[in-house]
Design an enzyme around this catalytic site. Structure first.
Site, PDB file in Angstrom:
ATOM      1  N   ASN A 231      -1.823  11.564  -3.087  1.00 54.50           N
ATOM      2  CA  ASN A 231      -2.878  10.550  -3.226  1.00 54.50           C
ATOM      3  C   ASN A 231      -4.238  11.075  -2.743  1.00 54.50           C
ATOM      4  O   ASN A 231      -4.386  11.444  -1.577  1.00 54.50           O
ATOM      5  CB  ASN A 231      -2.471   9.319  -2.414  1.00 54.50           C
ATOM      6  CG  ASN A 231      -3.093   8.039  -2.940  1.00 54.50           C
ATOM      7  OD1 ASN A 231      -3.854   8.051  -3.900  1.00 54.50           O
ATOM      8  ND2 ASN A 231      -2.757   6.927  -2.291  1.00 54.50           N
TER       9      ASN A 231
ATOM     10  N   HIS B 259       5.908  -5.204   0.807  1.00 53.17           N
ATOM     11  CA  HIS B 259       4.697  -5.305   1.633  1.00 53.17           C
ATOM     12  C   HIS B 259       4.092  -6.691   1.535  1.00 53.17           C
ATOM     13  O   HIS B 259       3.432  -7.004   0.535  1.00 53.17           O
ATOM     14  CB  HIS B 259       3.630  -4.338   1.116  1.00 53.17           C
ATOM     15  CG  HIS B 259       3.912  -2.902   1.379  1.00 53.17           C
ATOM     16  ND1 HIS B 259       2.920  -1.975   1.462  1.00 53.17           N
ATOM     17  CD2 HIS B 259       5.069  -2.236   1.585  1.00 53.17           C
ATOM     18  CE1 HIS B 259       3.453  -0.784   1.699  1.00 53.17           C
ATOM     19  NE2 HIS B 259       4.756  -0.917   1.771  1.00 53.17           N
TER      20      HIS B 259
ATOM     21  N   ARG C 257       7.687  -5.967   5.261  1.00 54.45           N
ATOM     22  CA  ARG C 257       6.670  -5.406   6.146  1.00 54.45           C
ATOM     23  C   ARG C 257       5.508  -6.386   6.208  1.00 54.45           C
ATOM     24  O   ARG C 257       5.080  -6.914   5.179  1.00 54.45           O
ATOM     25  CB  ARG C 257       6.184  -4.077   5.556  1.00 54.45           C
ATOM     26  CG  ARG C 257       5.189  -3.342   6.430  1.00 54.45           C
ATOM     27  CD  ARG C 257       4.649  -2.080   5.749  1.00 54.45           C
ATOM     28  NE  ARG C 257       3.377  -2.322   5.121  1.00 54.45           N
ATOM     29  CZ  ARG C 257       2.459  -1.380   4.867  1.00 54.45           C
ATOM     30  NH1 ARG C 257       2.710  -0.120   5.172  1.00 54.45           N
ATOM     31  NH2 ARG C 257       1.332  -1.672   4.282  1.00 54.45           N
TER      32      ARG C 257
ATOM     33  N   TYR D 221      -6.381  -1.685   7.091  1.00 55.53           N
ATOM     34  CA  TYR D 221      -5.278  -1.070   6.351  1.00 55.53           C
ATOM     35  C   TYR D 221      -4.145  -2.081   6.126  1.00 55.53           C
ATOM     36  O   TYR D 221      -3.765  -2.822   7.041  1.00 55.53           O
ATOM     37  CB  TYR D 221      -4.684   0.132   7.117  1.00 55.53           C
ATOM     38  CG  TYR D 221      -3.362   0.509   6.521  1.00 55.53           C
ATOM     39  CD1 TYR D 221      -3.316   1.248   5.344  1.00 55.53           C
ATOM     40  CD2 TYR D 221      -2.170   0.028   7.057  1.00 55.53           C
ATOM     41  CE1 TYR D 221      -2.115   1.514   4.728  1.00 55.53           C
ATOM     42  CE2 TYR D 221      -0.956   0.297   6.442  1.00 55.53           C
ATOM     43  CZ  TYR D 221      -0.942   1.041   5.279  1.00 55.53           C
ATOM     44  OH  TYR D 221       0.257   1.284   4.650  1.00 55.53           O
TER      45      TYR D 221
ATOM     46  N   ASP E  54       3.481  -1.381  10.129  1.00 55.16           N
ATOM     47  CA  ASP E  54       2.953  -0.012  10.066  1.00 55.16           C
ATOM     48  C   ASP E  54       1.701   0.087  10.935  1.00 55.16           C
ATOM     49  O   ASP E  54       0.690  -0.567  10.660  1.00 55.16           O
ATOM     50  CB  ASP E  54       2.618   0.320   8.602  1.00 55.16           C
ATOM     51  CG  ASP E  54       2.369   1.798   8.354  1.00 55.16           C
ATOM     52  OD1 ASP E  54       2.100   2.527   9.332  1.00 55.16           O
ATOM     53  OD2 ASP E  54       2.445   2.213   7.181  1.00 55.16           O
TER      54      ASP E  54
ATOM     55  N   HIS F  36       0.051   2.872  11.249  1.00 57.23           N
ATOM     56  CA  HIS F  36      -0.794   3.806  10.498  1.00 57.23           C
ATOM     57  C   HIS F  36      -1.575   4.775  11.386  1.00 57.23           C
ATOM     58  O   HIS F  36      -2.794   4.962  11.201  1.00 57.23           O
ATOM     59  CB  HIS F  36      -1.715   3.043   9.534  1.00 57.23           C
ATOM     60  CG  HIS F  36      -1.690   3.633   8.146  1.00 57.23           C
ATOM     61  ND1 HIS F  36      -2.690   4.416   7.667  1.00 57.23           N
ATOM     62  CD2 HIS F  36      -0.757   3.569   7.168  1.00 57.23           C
ATOM     63  CE1 HIS F  36      -2.387   4.807   6.427  1.00 57.23           C
ATOM     64  NE2 HIS F  36      -1.217   4.305   6.116  1.00 57.23           N
TER      65      HIS F  36
ATOM     66  N   GLU G  93       6.201   1.511  12.534  1.00 59.15           N
ATOM     67  CA  GLU G  93       5.989   2.782  11.824  1.00 59.15           C
ATOM     68  C   GLU G  93       4.705   3.466  12.277  1.00 59.15           C
ATOM     69  O   GLU G  93       3.699   2.793  12.538  1.00 59.15           O
ATOM     70  CB  GLU G  93       5.915   2.456  10.328  1.00 59.15           C
ATOM     71  CG  GLU G  93       5.542   3.634   9.456  1.00 59.15           C
ATOM     72  CD  GLU G  93       5.411   3.230   7.989  1.00 59.15           C
ATOM     73  OE1 GLU G  93       5.791   2.105   7.628  1.00 59.15           O
ATOM     74  OE2 GLU G  93       4.912   4.047   7.214  1.00 59.15           O
TER      75      GLU G  93
ATOM     76  N   GLU H  55       5.703   9.854   7.029  1.00 52.78           N
ATOM     77  CA  GLU H  55       5.263   9.848   5.623  1.00 52.78           C
ATOM     78  C   GLU H  55       4.265  10.965   5.330  1.00 52.78           C
ATOM     79  O   GLU H  55       4.137  11.366   4.182  1.00 52.78           O
ATOM     80  CB  GLU H  55       4.693   8.486   5.225  1.00 52.78           C
ATOM     81  CG  GLU H  55       3.353   8.176   5.848  1.00 52.78           C
ATOM     82  CD  GLU H  55       2.872   6.770   5.553  1.00 52.78           C
ATOM     83  OE1 GLU H  55       3.702   5.838   5.521  1.00 52.78           O
ATOM     84  OE2 GLU H  55       1.659   6.595   5.357  1.00 52.78           O
TER      85      GLU H  55
ATOM     86  N   ARG I 221      10.644   8.991   7.718  1.00 53.67           N
ATOM     87  CA  ARG I 221       9.847   8.337   6.676  1.00 53.67           C
ATOM     88  C   ARG I 221       9.396   9.253   5.547  1.00 53.67           C
ATOM     89  O   ARG I 221       8.535   8.869   4.738  1.00 53.67           O
ATOM     90  CB  ARG I 221       8.587   7.735   7.338  1.00 53.67           C
ATOM     91  CG  ARG I 221       8.825   6.493   8.106  1.00 53.67           C
ATOM     92  CD  ARG I 221       9.131   5.339   7.179  1.00 53.67           C
ATOM     93  NE  ARG I 221       7.934   4.822   6.537  1.00 53.67           N
ATOM     94  CZ  ARG I 221       7.891   4.376   5.277  1.00 53.67           C
ATOM     95  NH1 ARG I 221       8.954   4.392   4.523  1.00 53.67           N
ATOM     96  NH2 ARG I 221       6.772   3.900   4.787  1.00 53.67           N
TER      97      ARG I 221
ATOM     98  N   HIS J  62       9.670   7.041   2.129  1.00 58.04           N
ATOM     99  CA  HIS J  62       8.349   6.509   1.773  1.00 58.04           C
ATOM    100  C   HIS J  62       8.316   6.178   0.282  1.00 58.04           C
ATOM    101  O   HIS J  62       8.648   7.025  -0.542  1.00 58.04           O
ATOM    102  CB  HIS J  62       7.306   7.590   2.094  1.00 58.04           C
ATOM    103  CG  HIS J  62       5.905   7.119   2.117  1.00 58.04           C
ATOM    104  ND1 HIS J  62       4.853   7.889   1.689  1.00 58.04           N
ATOM    105  CD2 HIS J  62       5.360   5.954   2.528  1.00 58.04           C
ATOM    106  CE1 HIS J  62       3.716   7.234   1.840  1.00 58.04           C
ATOM    107  NE2 HIS J  62       3.992   6.054   2.354  1.00 58.04           N
TER     108      HIS J  62
ATOM    109  N   ASP K 194       1.832   5.153  -4.665  1.00 57.04           N
ATOM    110  CA  ASP K 194       1.340   6.502  -4.965  1.00 57.04           C
ATOM    111  C   ASP K 194       2.473   7.512  -5.114  1.00 57.04           C
ATOM    112  O   ASP K 194       2.230   8.679  -5.446  1.00 57.04           O
ATOM    113  CB  ASP K 194       0.282   6.977  -3.958  1.00 57.04           C
ATOM    114  CG  ASP K 194       0.635   6.727  -2.504  1.00 57.04           C
ATOM    115  OD1 ASP K 194       0.549   5.566  -2.054  1.00 57.04           O
ATOM    116  OD2 ASP K 194       0.978   7.693  -1.810  1.00 57.04           O
TER     117      ASP K 194
ATOM    118  N   GLU L 137      11.419   1.804   1.108  1.00 56.49           N
ATOM    119  CA  GLU L 137      10.170   1.084   0.805  1.00 56.49           C
ATOM    120  C   GLU L 137      10.059   0.913  -0.708  1.00 56.49           C
ATOM    121  O   GLU L 137      10.310   1.846  -1.467  1.00 56.49           O
ATOM    122  CB  GLU L 137       8.989   1.902   1.327  1.00 56.49           C
ATOM    123  CG  GLU L 137       7.643   1.221   1.153  1.00 56.49           C
ATOM    124  CD  GLU L 137       6.512   2.063   1.766  1.00 56.49           C
ATOM    125  OE1 GLU L 137       6.685   3.285   1.913  1.00 56.49           O
ATOM    126  OE2 GLU L 137       5.465   1.483   2.084  1.00 56.49           O
TER     127      GLU L 137
ATOM    128  N   TRP M 259      -6.988   7.136   9.909  1.00 53.45           N
ATOM    129  CA  TRP M 259      -6.874   5.996   8.972  1.00 53.45           C
ATOM    130  C   TRP M 259      -5.419   5.598   8.799  1.00 53.45           C
ATOM    131  O   TRP M 259      -4.552   6.410   8.765  1.00 53.45           O
ATOM    132  CB  TRP M 259      -7.454   6.328   7.594  1.00 53.45           C
ATOM    133  CG  TRP M 259      -7.252   5.184   6.669  1.00 53.45           C
ATOM    134  CD1 TRP M 259      -7.906   3.983   6.683  1.00 53.45           C
ATOM    135  CD2 TRP M 259      -6.281   5.092   5.611  1.00 53.45           C
ATOM    136  NE1 TRP M 259      -7.413   3.156   5.705  1.00 53.45           N
ATOM    137  CE2 TRP M 259      -6.414   3.811   5.046  1.00 53.45           C
ATOM    138  CE3 TRP M 259      -5.305   5.968   5.110  1.00 53.45           C
ATOM    139  CZ2 TRP M 259      -5.621   3.363   3.987  1.00 53.45           C
ATOM    140  CZ3 TRP M 259      -4.522   5.537   4.072  1.00 53.45           C
ATOM    141  CH2 TRP M 259      -4.670   4.256   3.504  1.00 53.45           C
TER     142      TRP M 259
END
Ligand code: EZ4
Ligand code: CO
Length: 408
Positions: free
Chosen positions: A37, A122, A147, A159, A216, A218, A242, A268, A289, A318, A322, A345, A408
């Site tokens: 991605n 999600h 999630r 996010y 998550d 992130h 996560e 991930e 993940r 994961h 994407d 997921e 991020w």
């Protein structure tokens, strides 16, 4: 049997995907996902310039040898671009081998260990009302694990929170945005830590104790912040927390682990088993993940999961949008076959994506199944794909309120 040629196919039916198609002299075709991605064309070039020319004339059945040839043969090891390219070759060769055998791929991986793979979706919303609507919509779609991501007071964009609340249109969260440069989001960890436990309390009060809930982080917390969040969330019995820290520093997870029994999932953005060595041998995580697409394909993932199984660590492959339907199908064959499956997921791809990639996987009563078509079970419509040319899209960049770039 020999590989006669391989093609790198780039398409953008709603988002960018890179697919490797390997064709044998017998006319058997195999597909592998090479989508990274926001850096798609780097993998496409790695494949076209440095991998495809090496494939012609090779025996497609020699999967392990080809994997080692591309991994060790490059001299330069690991990294997301290299490992996505190797994954695409590996998955395409497994697709070919299973098609030649006349079997769905999972049969070559040991056969089915379960009826199907428990999937999580999600749900998201800036406020509780929108979040509850999203959870209800996912329950209606049949999801049995969810999630949850929410807005944080004082932050405009966060996010994991879908911009659209129109159910049926496109409710899943898609972080990459079409533009020549990345968009920017804001972050404030203290505001997030104050807010999130109350969100989980409200969700448990509304939906009860049974529904498996995931979250998550992130990569945004320090180890001590992650430890604090894990402790605060213990009453709400998460399936997992996560990516609580960036985790390049694997030893940092010792600190988190010493403070909380909230299960941890990481990986991930990892791309080899070595990225997990400390995490697995010291049992610092509960779920692996990695994406098949980003961690060297079926061959490498099977070894990684067998390594994790020695330490009672399970899979959580994961599977955001994407990962193309090719990468998702590869994940489902592994999910069905391995013993230490945890959860998968599953975000639905857009209707245009599912027209370009015809899938044979199913989602029934919360469980995914790869289907019984020989191989991966994916057909690629090249004529339609060509109507969707590559269009640059980037993941956002994150900044703290004072402007400092943050994870991020
Ligand atoms: O941000 O796949 O758990 N899922 C995630 C994803 C990732 C995207 C990045 O391309 O963290 O939403
Ligand atoms: Co994640």
């Amino acid at each position: 049997m020999k590989i006669s040629h391989a093609d790198v196919l780039v398409t953008s039916p709603g988002r960018n995907f890179v697919t490797l198609r390997i064709t044998t002299d017998d006319g058997v075709v195999g597909y592998g996902d090479a989508t990274l991605n926001g850096r798609e064309l780097a993998v496409a070039a790695y494949l076209s310039d440095h991998v495809v020319p090496l494939l012609t004339g090779r025996d497609p059945h020699r999967i392990e040898d080809t994997w080692q040839y591309l991994y060790r043969g490059a001299y330069w090891r690991r990294g997301p671009v290299t490992m996505a390219a190797i994954a695409a070759v590996d998955v395409a060769l497994w697709d070919i081998k299973a098609k030649v055998a006349g079997l769905p791929l999972y049969q070559l991986l040991g056969g089915a260990s379960r009826k199907g793979a428990l999937a999580y979706g999600h749900a998201s919303g800036f406020d509780l009302e929108a979040l509850f609507d999203s959870i209800r919509a996912h329950l209606e779609l049949g999801y049995r694990a969810i999630r949850i991501q929410t807005g944080v007071p004082g932050l405009d964009s966060v996010y994991g929170v879908s911009a659209s609340t129109q159910i049926g249109k496109r409710y899943d969260y898609e972080p990459a945005q079409r533009s020549a440069v990345p968009s920017e989001e804001q972050w404030d960890t203290r505001a997030y830590l104050r807010h999130l436990p109350a969100v989980f309390e409200a969700v448990r009060n509304e939906f009860g104790p049974e529904l498996p809930l995931l979250h998550d982080g992130h990569h945004r917390m320090t180890p001590i912040q992650a430890a604090k969040l894990g402790k605060a969330l213990e009453p709400y019995d998460l399936f997992w927390l996560e990516d609580c820290t960036p985790a390049e520093n694997q030893e940092a997870l010792r600190l988190v682990r010493q403070h909380t029994t909230t299960p941890l999932a990481i990986g991930e953005i990892f791309n080899t088993a070595f990225d997990y060595q400390t995490l697995i041998t010291e049992q610092l995580i509960d779920y692996v993940r990695s994406a098949v697409t980003h961690t060297g394909g079926i061959t490498a993932m099977k070894k990684l999961f067998d390594f994790a199984a020695l330490y009672q660590i399970k899979s959580g492959i994961h599977g955001p949008t994407d990962i193309s339907p090719v990468g998702q199908a590869a994940a489902l064959h592994l999910d069905l076959a391995i013993h230490n499956f945890g959860i998968q997921e599953y975000m639905r791809h857009s209707p245009e994506t599912l027209e370009v990639f015809r899938t044979s996987y199913t989602f029934t009563d919360g469980l995914l199944h790869p289907g019984d078509t020989p191989g991966l079970g994916i057909e690629y419509d090249e004529a339609l794909a060509e109507k969707f040319p590559y269009d640059p899209a980037y993941l956002p960049v994150n900044r703290l309120l004072d402007g400092t770039v943050h994870d991020w």
